[in-house]
Design an enzyme around this catalytic site. Structure first.
Site, PDB file in Angstrom:
ATOM      1  N   CYS A  87     -16.221   1.728   1.072  1.00 17.40           N
ATOM      2  CA  CYS A  87     -15.060   0.894   1.420  1.00 17.40           C
ATOM      3  C   CYS A  87     -14.594   1.107   2.849  1.00 17.40           C
ATOM      4  O   CYS A  87     -13.925   0.244   3.409  1.00 17.40           O
ATOM      5  CB  CYS A  87     -13.928   1.138   0.431  1.00 17.40           C
ATOM      6  SG  CYS A  87     -13.172   2.776   0.554  1.00 17.40           S
ATOM      7  N   GLN A 140     -10.129  -3.999  -2.887  1.00 19.24           N
ATOM      8  CA  GLN A 140     -11.394  -3.501  -2.362  1.00 19.24           C
ATOM      9  C   GLN A 140     -12.521  -3.776  -3.356  1.00 19.24           C
ATOM     10  O   GLN A 140     -13.625  -4.181  -2.979  1.00 19.24           O
ATOM     11  CB  GLN A 140     -11.303  -1.997  -2.080  1.00 19.24           C
ATOM     12  CG  GLN A 140     -12.586  -1.410  -1.549  1.00 19.24           C
ATOM     13  CD  GLN A 140     -12.934  -1.920  -0.156  1.00 19.24           C
ATOM     14  OE1 GLN A 140     -12.129  -1.817   0.753  1.00 19.24           O
ATOM     15  NE2 GLN A 140     -14.136  -2.460   0.012  1.00 19.24           N
ATOM     16  N   ASP A 186     -17.180   7.328  -1.420  1.00 23.17           N
ATOM     17  CA  ASP A 186     -15.922   7.177  -0.688  1.00 23.17           C
ATOM     18  C   ASP A 186     -15.586   8.543  -0.095  1.00 23.17           C
ATOM     19  O   ASP A 186     -16.184   9.566  -0.482  1.00 23.17           O
ATOM     20  CB  ASP A 186     -14.814   6.686  -1.654  1.00 23.17           C
ATOM     21  CG  ASP A 186     -13.495   6.400  -0.937  1.00 23.17           C
ATOM     22  OD1 ASP A 186     -13.511   6.155   0.284  1.00 23.17           O
ATOM     23  OD2 ASP A 186     -12.441   6.424  -1.612  1.00 23.17           O
ATOM     24  N   ARG A 190     -13.442  -8.384   2.255  1.00 17.10           N
ATOM     25  CA  ARG A 190     -12.010  -8.170   1.965  1.00 17.10           C
ATOM     26  C   ARG A 190     -11.250  -9.453   2.280  1.00 17.10           C
ATOM     27  O   ARG A 190     -10.357  -9.863   1.544  1.00 17.10           O
ATOM     28  CB  ARG A 190     -11.452  -7.027   2.834  1.00 17.10           C
ATOM     29  CG  ARG A 190     -12.000  -5.643   2.508  1.00 17.10           C
ATOM     30  CD  ARG A 190     -11.584  -5.186   1.128  1.00 17.10           C
ATOM     31  NE  ARG A 190     -10.142  -5.153   0.955  1.00 17.10           N
ATOM     32  CZ  ARG A 190      -9.361  -4.145   1.346  1.00 17.10           C
ATOM     33  NH1 ARG A 190      -9.878  -3.068   1.890  1.00 17.10           N
ATOM     34  NH2 ARG A 190      -8.052  -4.180   1.140  1.00 17.10           N
ATOM     35  N   HIS A 210      -7.507   0.705  -6.226  1.00 11.24           N
ATOM     36  CA  HIS A 210      -7.706  -0.121  -5.027  1.00 11.24           C
ATOM     37  C   HIS A 210      -8.390  -1.432  -5.452  1.00 11.24           C
ATOM     38  O   HIS A 210      -9.552  -1.690  -5.134  1.00 11.24           O
ATOM     39  CB  HIS A 210      -8.567   0.651  -4.014  1.00 11.24           C
ATOM     40  CG  HIS A 210      -8.488   0.127  -2.620  1.00 11.24           C
ATOM     41  ND1 HIS A 210      -7.732  -0.977  -2.264  1.00 11.24           N
ATOM     42  CD2 HIS A 210      -9.081   0.560  -1.460  1.00 11.24           C
ATOM     43  CE1 HIS A 210      -7.860  -1.185  -0.963  1.00 11.24           C
ATOM     44  NE2 HIS A 210      -8.669  -0.284  -0.455  1.00 11.24           N
ATOM     45  N   ARG A 253       0.885  -1.175   0.000  1.00  7.60           N
ATOM     46  CA  ARG A 253       0.000   0.000   0.000  1.00  7.60           C
ATOM     47  C   ARG A 253       0.915   1.216   0.000  1.00  7.60           C
ATOM     48  O   ARG A 253       1.703   1.410   0.934  1.00  7.60           O
ATOM     49  CB  ARG A 253      -0.903   0.008   1.231  1.00  7.60           C
ATOM     50  CG  ARG A 253      -1.520   1.377   1.492  1.00  7.60           C
ATOM     51  CD  ARG A 253      -2.614   1.362   2.516  1.00  7.60           C
ATOM     52  NE  ARG A 253      -3.789   0.690   2.004  1.00  7.60           N
ATOM     53  CZ  ARG A 253      -4.997   0.772   2.584  1.00  7.60           C
ATOM     54  NH1 ARG A 253      -5.180   1.490   3.667  1.00  7.60           N
ATOM     55  NH2 ARG A 253      -6.025   0.139   2.058  1.00  7.60           N
TER      56      ARG A 253
HETATM   57  N1  NVA Z   1      -9.874   6.790  -1.175  1.00  6.42           N
HETATM   58  C1  NVA Z   1      -9.470   6.384   0.147  1.00  6.42           C
HETATM   59  C2  NVA Z   1      -9.687   4.924   0.338  1.00  6.42           C
HETATM   60  C3  NVA Z   1      -9.338   4.413   1.713  1.00  6.42           C
HETATM   61  C4  NVA Z   1      -9.472   2.935   1.841  1.00  6.42           C
HETATM   62  C5  NVA Z   1      -8.009   6.740   0.348  1.00  6.42           C
HETATM   63  O1  NVA Z   1      -7.209   6.545  -0.578  1.00  6.42           O
HETATM   64  O2  NVA Z   1      -7.659   7.220   1.419  1.00  6.42           O
HETATM   65  N1   CP Z   2     -11.068   0.034   2.780  1.00  2.00           N
HETATM   66  C1   CP Z   2      -9.805  -0.055   3.191  1.00  2.00           C
HETATM   67  O1   CP Z   2      -8.881  -0.291   2.424  1.00  2.00           O
HETATM   68  O2   CP Z   2      -9.624   0.150   4.527  1.00  2.00           O
HETATM   69  P1   CP Z   2      -8.259   0.370   5.290  1.00  2.00           P
HETATM   70  O3   CP Z   2      -7.696   1.695   4.851  1.00  2.00           O
HETATM   71  O4   CP Z   2      -8.639   0.365   6.744  1.00  2.00           O
HETATM   72  O5   CP Z   2      -7.330  -0.749   4.952  1.00  2.00           O
END
Ligand code: NVA
Ligand code: CP
Length: 306
Positions: free
Chosen positions: A264, A132, A224, A292, A129, A102
């Site tokens: 998500c 997800q 989101d 997930r 993502h 990540r």
């Molecule tokens: N769009 C959000 C998703 C978090 C799981 C981010 O990138 O922070």
């Molecule tokens: N939806 C998701 O990826 O959650 P986290 O940021 O908690 O991993």
């Protein structure tokens, strides 16, 4: 399929196969049947950003498959101090059997996959993502009994979730309408490729700035956060720019009466979604979060099993 970097790289058959395996692993797990399909394997989980769901679901998933997961925070490993991706990839390939990462830039994930001799899984970048969205598709399939022919509506930021949802919907033949404010549109290259896929699969992608138009007749409504990880300094401007995009009861009433709501998570009530929707009867957010685990177990098995 060596890696999972983007849903666009998968064929429709591969997406559906992953969803079938995820559903089977979920069912067996509920019945107490264990499958140690990755016994003796180790996955490294590299995190340059925070996480609750991704970290826990990968760690628990690997444990359930009989393997081991190593949490590698960028605050602790040398990658975070400037060791290059090439040397990190080559070194990790000598110790472990797979990497989930990540991070910010999709290019870092692509480079890691290029240099690593082991599978690499994208656990979220600024652009995409995919894990997800596999969980989201599994959730929709469970609640609606199908994917092809449904209409999904995404309201909000044209971010990693919007991009991956568009790719996923096009792959499985689901119509998708995306409403984003001016200046917050989805990635142009991703749109172009997904449009091509949608054409091949007989479904549509509609892009608009009008949330009310986008949500008409939707089977699935998704939003989101307006402020993704790394955008904290833009928070005030974003809240102003996303005015009118909150998924509230009034907007939700324009979708089908039996529409489901997905997010998500993490969610911010009173911003991208009203409490009455996210905590209401149409919300399936915790099924989505649970999925997930099952979707990623399928991904790890597909990529890491001998
Ligand atoms: N769009 C959000 C998703 C978090 C799981 C981010 O990138 O922070
Ligand atoms: N939806 C998701 O990826 O959650 P986290 O940021 O908690 O991993």
């Amino acid at each position: 399929m060596k890696d999972l970097l983007s849903l666009q790289d998968l064929s429709t058959a591969e997406v559906l196969e992953l969803l079938d395996l995820a559903a089977k692993l979920k069912q067996d797990n509920k019945e107490g049947k264990q499958h140690h399909l990755l016994k003796g394997k180790t996955i490294g989980l590299i995190f340059a950003k925070s996480s609750t769901r991704t970290r826990v679901s990968f760690e628990v998933g690997m444990y359930q498959l009989g393997g081991h997961a190593l949490f590698l925070s960028c605050n602790d490993i040398q990658l975070g101090r400037g060791e290059c991706i090439h040397d990190t990839a080559k070194t990790l390939s000598r110790f472990i059997d797979g990497i989930m990462i990540r991070t910010f830039d999709q290019k870092e994930v692509e480079q890691l996959a290029e240099y690593a001799d082991i599978p690499v899984i994208n656990g979220l970048t600024d652009l995409l993502h995919p894990c997800q969205v596999l969980a989201d598709l599994l959730t929709i399939q469970e609640h609606k009994g199908k994917l092809k022919g449904l209409k999904m509506c995404y309201l909000g930021d044209g971010n990693n979730m919007a991009n991956s949802l568009m790719q996923g919907a096009a792959k499985v033949g689901m119509d998708i309408a995306i409403a984003t404010p001016v200046g917050y549109e989805c990635d142009k290259e991703i749109v172009a490729a997904a449009m091509q896929t949608a054409k091949e699969n007989g479904c549509s992608i509609d892009l608009t700035t009008d949330p009310t138009a986008a949500i008409q007749g939707a089977d699935v409504v998704v939003t989101d956060t307006w402020v993704s990880m790394g955008q904290e300094e833009e928070k005030a401007k974003r809240i102003a720019d996303f005015k009118g995009y909150e998924v509230n009861a009034q907007l939700m009433a324009q979708a089908k009466a039996d529409a489901i709501f997905l997010h998500c998570l993490p969610a911010y009530r009173g911003y991208e979604v009203a409490e009455e929707v996210i905590d209401g009867p149409q919300s399936v957010i915790f099924d989505e979060a649970e999925n997930r685990l099952h979707a990623q177990k399928a991904v790890m098995v597909k990529l890491m099993q001998d």
